[in-house]
Design a protein around this motif. Structure first.
Motif, short mmCIF file in Angstrom:
data_model
loop_
_atom_site.label_atom_id
_atom_site.label_comp_id
_atom_site.label_asym_id
_atom_site.label_seq_id
_atom_site.Cartn_x
_atom_site.Cartn_y
_atom_site.Cartn_z
N HIS A 1 3.11 3.24 3.21
CA HIS A 1 2.36 3.72 2.52
C HIS A 1 1.31 2.77 1.67
CE1 HIS A 1 5.13 7.27 2.74
NE2 HIS A 1 3.73 8.15 2.55
N VAL A 2 1.92 1.56 1.40
CA VAL A 2 1.31 0.44 0.91
C VAL A 2 0.28 -0.03 1.83
CG1 VAL A 2 1.32 -1.90 -0.11
CG2 VAL A 2 3.04 -0.27 -0.67
N LEU A 3 0.56 0.08 3.10
CA LEU A 3 -0.41 -0.65 3.96
C LEU A 3 -1.54 0.47 4.15
CD1 LEU A 3 -1.28 -2.36 6.59
CD2 LEU A 3 0.30 -1.05 7.93
N ARG A 4 -1.49 1.57 4.09
CA ARG A 4 -2.75 2.50 4.07
C ARG A 4 -3.36 2.25 2.90
NH1 ARG A 4 1.09 6.05 6.59
NH2 ARG A 4 2.17 7.01 4.56
N ASP A 5 -2.89 2.00 1.82
CA ASP A 5 -3.90 1.73 0.62
C ASP A 5 -4.41 0.36 0.75
OD1 ASP A 5 -2.99 4.06 -0.71
OD2 ASP A 5 -1.58 3.29 -1.81
N LEU A 6 -3.70 -0.66 1.36
CA LEU A 6 -4.32 -1.87 1.35
C LEU A 6 -5.52 -1.87 2.36
CD1 LEU A 6 -1.13 -4.13 1.82
CD2 LEU A 6 -2.77 -4.09 -0.14
N HIS A 7 -5.46 -1.12 3.38
CA HIS A 7 -6.63 -0.82 4.22
C HIS A 7 -7.87 -0.40 3.77
CE1 HIS A 7 -4.07 -1.34 8.36
NE2 HIS A 7 -4.64 -2.45 7.88
N THR A 8 -7.56 0.37 2.63
CA THR A 8 -8.75 0.97 1.87
C THR A 8 -9.59 0.03 1.16
OG1 THR A 8 -7.51 1.62 0.02
CG2 THR A 8 -7.70 3.30 1.99
N VAL A 9 -8.59 -1.18 0.64
CA VAL A 9 -9.06 -2.04 0.00
C VAL A 9 -9.94 -3.14 0.76
CG1 VAL A 9 -8.56 -4.24 -1.56
CG2 VAL A 9 -7.44 -2.00 -1.91
N LYS A 10 -9.03 -3.51 1.94
CA LYS A 10 -9.69 -4.56 2.94
C LYS A 10 -9.38 -4.34 4.30
CE LYS A 10 -10.50 -9.54 3.15
NZ LYS A 10 -10.07 -9.69 4.79
N PRO A 11 -9.98 -3.47 5.19
CA PRO A 11 -9.69 -2.96 6.33
C PRO A 11 -9.28 -3.95 7.33
CG PRO A 11 -11.97 -1.75 5.61
CD PRO A 11 -11.62 -3.17 4.60
N ARG B 1 -0.49 -15.09 -3.59
CA ARG B 1 -0.07 -14.29 -4.81
C ARG B 1 1.13 -13.39 -4.42
NH1 ARG B 1 -5.45 -12.21 -8.27
NH2 ARG B 1 -6.42 -14.23 -8.10
N THR B 2 1.93 -12.91 -5.46
CA THR B 2 2.93 -12.00 -4.95
C THR B 2 3.14 -10.80 -5.92
OG1 THR B 2 4.60 -12.80 -7.01
CG2 THR B 2 4.53 -13.96 -4.79
N ALA B 3 3.70 -9.79 -5.51
CA ALA B 3 3.89 -8.41 -5.90
C ALA B 3 5.31 -7.91 -5.79
CB ALA B 3 2.67 -7.47 -5.53
N GLY B 4 5.77 -7.20 -6.48
CA GLY B 4 7.27 -6.77 -6.42
C GLY B 4 7.45 -5.16 -6.18
N ASP B 5 6.30 -4.58 -6.32
CA ASP B 5 6.21 -2.94 -5.60
C ASP B 5 4.86 -2.71 -5.14
OD1 ASP B 5 4.66 -2.30 -8.08
OD2 ASP B 5 6.13 -2.50 -9.42
N GLY B 6 4.87 -1.30 -4.82
CA GLY B 6 3.63 -1.14 -4.17
C GLY B 6 2.36 -0.93 -5.08
N ALA B 7 2.76 -0.28 -6.06
CA ALA B 7 1.44 -0.29 -7.04
C ALA B 7 0.96 -1.65 -7.48
CB ALA B 7 1.98 0.55 -8.16
N SER B 8 1.61 -2.64 -7.72
CA SER B 8 1.18 -3.94 -8.03
C SER B 8 0.50 -4.59 -7.02
CB SER B 8 2.25 -4.63 -8.69
OG SER B 8 3.26 -5.06 -7.96
N ALA B 9 0.93 -4.29 -5.74
CA ALA B 9 0.59 -4.96 -4.64
C ALA B 9 -0.82 -4.49 -4.43
CB ALA B 9 1.52 -4.62 -3.28
N VAL B 10 -1.22 -3.12 -4.34
CA VAL B 10 -2.75 -2.70 -4.35
C VAL B 10 -3.57 -3.09 -5.44
CG1 VAL B 10 -4.15 -0.69 -4.19
CG2 VAL B 10 -1.66 -0.67 -3.22
N ALA B 11 -2.92 -3.51 -6.60
CA ALA B 11 -3.90 -3.83 -7.68
C ALA B 11 -3.93 -5.55 -7.15
CB ALA B 11 -2.97 -3.99 -8.93
N GLU B 12 -3.00 -6.17 -6.96
CA GLU B 12 -3.31 -7.60 -6.56
C GLU B 12 -4.19 -7.73 -5.30
OE1 GLU B 12 -2.58 -10.39 -7.92
OE2 GLU B 12 -0.97 -9.97 -9.28
N ALA B 13 -4.25 -6.92 -4.46
CA ALA B 13 -5.06 -6.78 -3.14
C ALA B 13 -6.45 -6.65 -3.68
CB ALA B 13 -4.60 -5.84 -2.16
N ARG B 14 -6.83 -5.84 -4.51
CA ARG B 14 -8.21 -5.53 -4.86
C ARG B 14 -8.63 -6.74 -5.69
NH1 ARG B 14 -6.06 -0.07 -6.83
NH2 ARG B 14 -6.74 1.34 -5.29
N GLU B 15 -7.84 -7.44 -6.42
CA GLU B 15 -8.50 -8.77 -6.88
C GLU B 15 -8.48 -9.92 -6.02
OE1 GLU B 15 -7.36 -11.66 -10.76
OE2 GLU B 15 -6.69 -9.70 -10.73
#
Length: 255
Positions: free
Chosen positions: A87-97, A54-68
């Motif tokens: 900053h996106v990486l820190r959010d991603l680690h909360t979704v999937k460490p 899957r793809t994402a073009g910005d940080g917010a959509s990246a975190v949303a896609e990662a949650r799914e």
């Protein structure tokens, strides 16, 4: 941004063993880049591997896609329109460490590399890059993290305690990972495919650089010295010079 001489990704049907999750399902990868053309090309290369992308073009959509998606790996551009990749990486680690993260950066400064690794990134490639390099880096990260396994394991080259996994492009000695540049890897592969055989500079130039011999012997000498610093540093030497003949790799006596 891709290298002008990028390699077209090889499909599994062309000989590369498939890499899957441990349960046999496709590896899941999220590509995050605000350049839609680059994201599309990267996604195509990864889908050739049989992976779910899957793809994402910005940080917010990246975190949303990662949650799914709950990706196994993320290809993450450092520069995004709404934030930066750190900053996106820190959010991603909360979704999937345990997600593996490969940074894409147009900046080659040492500080940027350190910042990416310090933030928790696993590896990075600098633009321009080749598709083959991105795929190889991801395969290596996933396998080292134990998040994927290779079907029909490809051949490994073994000389003493030196092991080369040609598919993952990983080299270890005594179980310790050795980081090599692409040219260093090809040179070591040629040596390891011919253990105990003396290879002349002309043979090495022809195989590794596709050069005629004339006047380029110093290139071989230089890269042999690079390899020795990485493969033999602090250990019993395996790479030897045979004066007037060339170079040979052989296991340490007794191993």
């Amino acid at each position: 941004m891709l290298e002008d001489n990028m390699n077209t990704p090889r499909s599994r049907g062309n000989g590369r063993p498939a890499l899957t999750r441990p349960d046999g399902t496709p590896v899941r990868v999220l590509v995050v880049d605000d350049d839609p053309d680059l994201a599309e090309v990267l996604s195509g290369a990864l889908r050739y591997e049989g992976w779910e992308v899957r793809t994402a073009g910005d940080g917010a959509s990246a975190v949303a896609e990662a949650r799914e998606l709950l990706p196994d790996a993320v290809v993450l551009d450092v520069m995004l329109p709404d934030t930066d990749g750190f900053h996106v990486l820190r959010d991603l680690h909360t979704v999937k460490p345990d997600v593996c993260v490969l940074f894409l950066t147009a900046r080659d400064a040492v500080e940027d590399r350190i910042a990416g690794i310090t933030a928790g990134g696993d590896d990075y490639v600098t633009k321009p890059f080749s598709l083959e390099e991105v795929v190889a880096r991801l395969r290596g990260l996933l396998r080292r993290a134990g998040m994927a396994r290779q079907q029909d394991e490809g051949p490994r080259l073994v000389v003493g305690d030196l092991v080369m996994d040609e598919e993952a492009r990983e080299v270890t000695r005594g179980g310790e990972l050795i980081e090599l540049s692409p040219t260093e890897f090809e040179l070591l592969r040629f040596l390891m495919r011919n253990p105990r055989r003396v290879l002349s500079k002309a043979q090495i130039l022809d195989r590794v650089w596709s050069y005629d011999f004339g006047g380029r012997a110093h290139v071989v000498e230089l890269y042999i010295s690079y390899l020795r610093k990485k493969v033999d540093a602090g250990r019993e030497p395996m790479i030897h010079t045979v004066r007037g003949a060339g170079y040979v790799i052989k296991p340490v006596a007794g191993r």
